[in-house]
Design a protein around this motif. Structure first.
Motif, PDB file in Angstrom:
ATOM      1  N   GLY A 104      -2.467  -5.085   4.979  1.00 15.75           N
ATOM      2  CA  GLY A 104      -1.376  -5.834   4.379  1.00 15.75           C
ATOM      3  C   GLY A 104      -0.251  -4.883   4.048  1.00 15.75           C
ATOM      4  O   GLY A 104      -0.334  -3.677   4.302  1.00 15.75           O
ATOM      5  N   PRO A 105       0.836  -5.374   3.460  1.00 12.27           N
ATOM      6  CA  PRO A 105       1.944  -4.479   3.117  1.00 12.27           C
ATOM      7  C   PRO A 105       1.529  -3.510   2.024  1.00 12.27           C
ATOM      8  O   PRO A 105       0.652  -3.819   1.207  1.00 12.27           O
ATOM      9  CB  PRO A 105       3.025  -5.453   2.621  1.00 12.27           C
ATOM     10  CG  PRO A 105       2.261  -6.642   2.130  1.00 12.27           C
ATOM     11  CD  PRO A 105       1.076  -6.768   3.043  1.00 12.27           C
ATOM     12  N   PRO A 106       2.136  -2.319   1.981  1.00  9.22           N
ATOM     13  CA  PRO A 106       1.770  -1.336   0.955  1.00  9.22           C
ATOM     14  C   PRO A 106       2.407  -1.678  -0.393  1.00  9.22           C
ATOM     15  O   PRO A 106       3.164  -0.894  -0.973  1.00  9.22           O
ATOM     16  CB  PRO A 106       2.315  -0.027   1.532  1.00  9.22           C
ATOM     17  CG  PRO A 106       3.461  -0.451   2.383  1.00  9.22           C
ATOM     18  CD  PRO A 106       3.090  -1.782   2.955  1.00  9.22           C
ATOM     19  N   ALA A 107       2.073  -2.868  -0.879  1.00  6.16           N
ATOM     20  CA  ALA A 107       2.603  -3.361  -2.153  1.00  6.16           C
ATOM     21  C   ALA A 107       1.503  -4.115  -2.885  1.00  6.16           C
ATOM     22  O   ALA A 107       1.740  -5.145  -3.503  1.00  6.16           O
ATOM     23  CB  ALA A 107       3.808  -4.273  -1.912  1.00  6.16           C
ATOM     24  N   ALA A 108       0.270  -3.586  -2.815  1.00  6.47           N
ATOM     25  CA  ALA A 108      -0.886  -4.255  -3.416  1.00  6.47           C
ATOM     26  C   ALA A 108      -1.177  -3.764  -4.820  1.00  6.47           C
ATOM     27  O   ALA A 108      -2.169  -4.171  -5.422  1.00  6.47           O
ATOM     28  CB  ALA A 108      -2.113  -4.072  -2.522  1.00  6.47           C
ATOM     29  N   VAL A 109      -0.323  -2.889  -5.343  1.00  4.85           N
ATOM     30  CA  VAL A 109      -0.430  -2.456  -6.737  1.00  4.85           C
ATOM     31  C   VAL A 109       0.968  -2.485  -7.346  1.00  4.85           C
ATOM     32  O   VAL A 109       1.953  -2.172  -6.672  1.00  4.85           O
ATOM     33  CB  VAL A 109      -1.054  -1.050  -6.855  1.00  4.85           C
ATOM     34  CG1 VAL A 109      -0.194   0.027  -6.207  1.00  4.85           C
ATOM     35  CG2 VAL A 109      -1.315  -0.691  -8.313  1.00  4.85           C
ATOM     36  N   ALA A 110       1.047  -2.890  -8.609  1.00  5.87           N
ATOM     37  CA  ALA A 110       2.318  -2.911  -9.327  1.00  5.87           C
ATOM     38  C   ALA A 110       2.084  -2.469 -10.757  1.00  5.87           C
ATOM     39  O   ALA A 110       0.963  -2.561 -11.276  1.00  5.87           O
ATOM     40  CB  ALA A 110       2.935  -4.312  -9.301  1.00  5.87           C
ATOM     41  N   LEU A 111       3.154  -2.000 -11.405  1.00  2.38           N
ATOM     42  CA  LEU A 111       3.089  -1.571 -12.795  1.00  2.38           C
ATOM     43  C   LEU A 111       4.006  -2.424 -13.656  1.00  2.38           C
ATOM     44  O   LEU A 111       5.050  -2.895 -13.189  1.00  2.38           O
ATOM     45  CB  LEU A 111       3.529  -0.106 -12.929  1.00  2.38           C
ATOM     46  CG  LEU A 111       2.643   0.965 -12.314  1.00  2.38           C
ATOM     47  CD1 LEU A 111       3.267   2.331 -12.516  1.00  2.38           C
ATOM     48  CD2 LEU A 111       1.250   0.920 -12.904  1.00  2.38           C
TER      49      LEU A 111
END
Length: 447
Positions: free
Chosen positions: A93-100
């Motif tokens: 998937g896109p490399p946006a599977a973690v956020a702060l």
């Protein structure tokens, strides 16, 4: 006698001070001037598959368990280390599977695919099942991250992002999962806890198209949403207090297979990377041409209730530019390019390198200027972030060509101009690198 002792003490003290000064200078020299500014980095790793599984479907040997890694940025960089906790996630998937959260207190991780079966048998990508989990971690102590909430969300989440106020979490979904019916979910977030999910209607969104990422404006509750399916389009939408979504302005045609979208720090423009993947490409992405980086100005023209967004600028990047980062000062944009580093070693098409494309960004006009493509010895770099000074870049390197080297690494790069020729700007990979669990693919920074 007393005078002699005094002089001796002074001599010893002076010598000690000189020794300490030289030691401090030596430390600075050995550190290579790595003044990477920030509180800590956060990455996630998919330990379930080697990079070549994208090509032949074979997951290969597992290295550890999926992980959330926290890397405090304090003290001597030579002593930096990551602190890890299990967090199921997937590189598919896109490399946006973690956020702060904006204050860096909480991390949010979505599970696109579940972990592989827990045995040592050979496994294929088809053995993985679509995930449904959304987890919240407390990072108050970065050296001891804690799981504080786990929610079952809709099937196969793609990306997760939090708004500037820290009270709304946006999650997008793949059409092979919930995204065929509900491409976006919004969660209120208060006092460290997720509220009830809202799945808003997006007027005009093509049925079944992939909303690969929805990212937030740096100040307002406005989303930039990219469609990576056949249309390759960008939409802007306002999010109301009741979490309804109102699209405003025109739909902007962008370039083929967009993957990530980020607002510039002033909120006037967005940058988007385009991978040029598709069904007419051999292997969908294996023989893709060079990709592109482009900018779009939000609200380029306004007249009454009429708004027009405008395509502004475009440059060419390396092949498959999956990662995207904009510097805090708004002067630089970088893409991390997979090239064909992830192919099996016996595939003649493999590139024994990955690369990073660096571009100048004019904050006023949104114009991009290509600085250069900078290759390096690494596999599948999917994510990068700039430090607070905008002079350094941290890059998540998925794996290494030297198979004796275990795990992934977070590598540190420096932007450097020639003091005698300021137009000569280089992006330099430093010797500083911190190991994390193999499969690092998404990266964020607590500033």
């Amino acid at each position: 006698m007393r005078r002699f002792l005094s002089l001796t003490a002074m001599t010893v003290a002076g010598g000690l001070a000189l020794t300490q000064s030289l030691a401090a200078q030596e430390t600075r020299d050995l550190r290579g001037q790595l003044d990477f500014e920030g509180r800590y980095l956060v990455s996630i790793s998919d330990a379930d598959m080697v990079a070549s599984a994208y090509v032949n479907g074979q997951l290969g040997p597992r290295e550890g368990r999926d992980a959330l890694s926290i890397l405090p940025l304090e003290g001597d960089p030579r002593d930096w280390q990551a602190y890890e906790i299990f967090a199921s996630n997937s590189v598919a998937g896109p490399p946006a599977a973690v956020a702060l959260s904006p204050d860096g207190r909480y991390a949010f991780v979505v599970e696109s695919f579940t972990p592989r079966p827990d045995n040592d048998d050979p496994h294929a990508f088809g053995d993985l099942t679509q995930g449904r989990l959304l987890k919240v971690f407390d990072l108050q102590d970065p050296t001891n991250p804690r799981l504080i909430q786990e929610r079952e969300t809709l099937e196969r989440p793609d990306a997760v992002q939090m708004n500037a106020a820290g009270d709304i979490l946006a999650v997008t979904y793949h059409p092979a999962g919930a995204g065929s019916e509900t491409p976006l979910a919004l969660y209120p977030f208060t006092d460290g806890e997720l509220g009830e999910r809202v799945t808003p209607t997006i007027d005009g969104w093509p049925n079944g198209e992939r909303l690969i990422e929805a990212n937030w404006h740096p100040e307002d509750d406005v989303l930039a949403m990219i469609d990576t399916s056949g249309g390759a389009t960008l939409r802007f939408a306002r999010v109301a207090d009741d979490l309804s979504v109102e699209v405003f302005g025109n739909v902007v045609d962008i370039e083929r297979a967009p993957y990530r979208v980020e607002f510039t720090p002033d909120g006037r423009h967005v940058a988007i990377n385009a991978l040029y993947w598709g069904p007419d490409i051999e292997g969908t992405w294996i023989e893709a041409p060079r990709g592109s980086l482009l900018t779009v100005r939000m609200n380029a023209e306004t007249e009454g209730d009429s708004v027009r967004h405008a395509f502004v600028s475009r440059i060419t990047t390396g092949v498959s530019p999956e990662g995207l980062a904009i510097s805090p000062d708004g002067r630089w944009v970088a893409t991390t390019n997979l090239e064909r580093s992830y192919l099996p070693y016996d595939d003649a098409r493999i590139t024994w390198f990955s690369s990073i494309t660096l571009a100048r960004l004019d904050p006023e006009s949104g114009q991009l200027t290509h600085v250069g493509d900078f290759p390096y010895d690494g596999i599948l770099p999917e994510a990068a972030v700039f430090d607070n000074s905008s002079n350094y870049l941290a890059v998540a390197n998925y794996d290494h060509f030297d198979d004796r080297r275990v795990g992934s690494s977070i590598d540190f790069w420096r932007i450097q101009a020639d003091p005698l020729d300021l137009a000569n700007v280089q992006l330099i990979k430093t010797e500083h690198s911190v190991p994390v669990t193999r499969g690092a693919h998404s990266l964020a920074i607590a500033r």
